[in-house]
Design an enzyme around this catalytic site. Structure first.
Site, PDB file in Angstrom:
ATOM      1  N   ASP A 235       0.866  -1.184  -0.015  1.00 33.49           N
ATOM      2  CA  ASP A 235       0.028   0.133  -0.037  1.00 33.49           C
ATOM      3  C   ASP A 235       0.770   1.064  -0.021  1.00 33.49           C
ATOM      4  OD1 ASP A 235      -1.766  -2.097   1.471  1.00 33.49           O
ATOM      5  OD2 ASP A 235      -3.144  -0.593   0.377  1.00 33.49           O
ATOM      6  N   ASN A 245       1.588  -3.022   4.124  1.00 31.73           N
ATOM      7  CA  ASN A 245       0.502  -3.968   3.531  1.00 31.73           C
ATOM      8  C   ASN A 245      -0.257  -4.253   4.411  1.00 31.73           C
ATOM      9  OD1 ASN A 245      -0.267  -5.302   0.835  1.00 31.73           O
ATOM     10  ND2 ASN A 245       0.221  -7.219   1.812  1.00 31.73           N
ATOM     11  N   LYS A 246      -1.166  -5.391   3.933  1.00 31.33           N
ATOM     12  CA  LYS A 246      -2.287  -5.555   4.733  1.00 31.33           C
ATOM     13  C   LYS A 246      -1.909  -6.355   6.309  1.00 31.33           C
ATOM     14  CE  LYS A 246      -5.910  -5.629   4.461  1.00 31.33           C
ATOM     15  NZ  LYS A 246      -6.605  -4.208   5.107  1.00 31.33           N
TER      16      LYS A 246
HETATM   17  O1  MRU Z   1      -7.702  -2.976   2.931  1.00 22.92           O
HETATM   18  P1  MRU Z   1      -7.262  -3.284   1.544  1.00 22.92           P
HETATM   19  O2  MRU Z   1      -8.244  -4.609   1.149  1.00 22.92           O
HETATM   20  O3  MRU Z   1      -7.585  -2.270   0.669  1.00 22.92           O
HETATM   21  O4  MRU Z   1      -6.041  -3.839   1.521  1.00 22.92           O
HETATM   22  C1  MRU Z   1      -5.377  -4.146   0.308  1.00 22.92           C
HETATM   23  C2  MRU Z   1      -4.036  -4.795   0.553  1.00 22.92           C
HETATM   24  O5  MRU Z   1      -3.371  -4.502   1.442  1.00 22.92           O
HETATM   25  C3  MRU Z   1      -3.244  -5.085  -0.975  1.00 22.92           C
HETATM   26  O6  MRU Z   1      -2.391  -5.955  -0.449  1.00 22.92           O
HETATM   27  C4  MRU Z   1      -2.412  -3.894  -1.465  1.00 22.92           C
HETATM   28  O7  MRU Z   1      -3.447  -2.584  -1.531  1.00 22.92           O
HETATM   29  C5  MRU Z   1      -1.920  -4.267  -2.748  1.00 22.92           C
HETATM   30  S1  MRU Z   1      -3.266  -4.484  -3.902  1.00 22.92           S
HETATM   31  C6  MRU Z   1      -2.550  -4.963  -5.217  1.00 22.92           C
END
Ligand code: MRU
Length: 343
Positions: A235, A245-246
């Protein structure tokens, strides 16, 4: 997911978003014709994933302009509406970068704004395709196995999370297309289940063999030697390679480091933020307590409990074996930093 199905689509008068909150059991589209609805869709994760919210935000500038003309807004009111789109979620820098890029065309009018938003979307698909090839080449070269790979991924990084194809899932799709993928372990991704609902759905569409596992299984699966590499998205990537990231990603990275297997981050350069020096400076979104205190709409934790719900975590750059962008692979843990190639 059929390649022509788009998570974010401009219809000519507004945005059509695949509603990612109801997949995989229902395929519904949310039609967005005003800024409030777009902000709500981004915040509720109707549209989610860093590049996809970047694309939605890009078209959000057009929406603000059209709504402003319809409702007689001043220029200041249009810019304030754009600012609300830009601030809808704080962690993925793609949202800010894409909104700013398109906003720079506002003085030229609606056609220019729409052209720029379409370019954002088109370039993201191209970047994903390039990343898929770079990432697959790098992994195969590094691992040099005589058999197809077994990989782990966390969250959803596929066509749903991007303008099309996918980042980490794009690398996985590329390995599959080359006949060099055995199986994917998809972490379910608590609390909103982007892995079990969305990644698994995309893998089914592609005919890619996979297991869904609970997030807590990841470290054990890695340490038992059942995985050759982990591939995740991002992110926001700071100048020193620290990667948001998540939530749950850093645990995967730690286990990979301990097991001595590659931990690969795949993200377009729009996710790299050189103005953020380290991961400490990344704003991590804290989401509502109910997402972790309840399951399926039913309260699971005691009424007295409080919930802690960071949506993301930061993996230190020293744990990032490879960072794949559309420009190639940087070996961050070995000292190659994003700024060396992206300035
Ligand atoms: O909360 P989200 O579902 O938007 O989180 C998404 C992620 O963490 C993804 O791994 C990241 O945005 C990369 S998407 C190509």
């Amino acid at each position: 997911m059929p390649q022509d199905l788009r998570a974010v689509e401009w219809t000519g008068t507004g945005l059509a978003l695949i509603d990612q909150t109801v997949l995989p059991h229902r395929t519904e589209t949310v039609h967005v014709r005003d800024v409030d609805t777009l902000v709500d869709a981004i915040q509720r994760l109707v549209v989610r994933g860093a590049p996809a919210i970047g694309a939605a935000g890009a078209y959000g500038v057009a929406l603000a302009l059209i709504q402003g003309e319809r409702e007689g807004w001043t220029d200041g009111e249009i810019l304030a509406a754009v600012a609300r789109v830009r601030a809808a979620r704080p962690t993925a820098v793609n949202l800010m970068v894409c909104v700013d890029r398109v906003t720079s065309r506002l003085p030229e009018g609606l056609d220019a704004v729409l052209d720029e938003a379409a370019a954002v979307q088109r370039e993201d698909v191209e970047a994903n395709r390039a990343m898929g090839a770079f990432g697959a080449d790098w992994l195969l070269d590094r691992l040099r196995l005589e058999r197809p790979l077994r990989v782990l991924t966390h969250c959803n990084t596929g066509a749903l999370a991007t303008a099309g194809w996918g980042t980490a899932l794009g690398v996985i799709r590329e390995l599959h297309a080359r006949g060099l993928l055995e199986v994917v372990y998809a972490d379910e991704t608590r609390p909103l289940l982007q892995g079990s609902r969305l990644t698994a759905w995309e893998l089914v569409q592609e005919g890619i063999p996979h297991y869904v596992q609970v997030d807590g299984a990841a470290a054990g699966t890695i340490l038992r030697g059942e995985i050759d590499a982990a591939i995740v998205g991002a992110d926001r990537i700071a100048a020193n390679g620290d990667t948001a990231n998540k939530v749950g990603t850093v645990g995967v990275a730690l286990a990979c480091a301990d097991a001595g297997i590659p931990f690969l981050v795949a993200a377009p350069t729009t996710t790299v933020d050189l103005s953020t020096k380290t991961g400490d400076d990344i704003h991590i979104e804290l989401r509502g307590e109910d997402e972790v205190l309840a399951w399926g709409g039913v309260r699971t934790a005691p009424a007295e409990s409080r919930g802690h719900n960071p949506a993301f975590d930061v993996t230190p750059g020293r744990l990032v074996t490879g960072l794949v962008t559309e420009r190639g692979v940087l070996e961050v843990a070995a000292g190659q930093l994003p700024g060396e190639y992206l300035r």
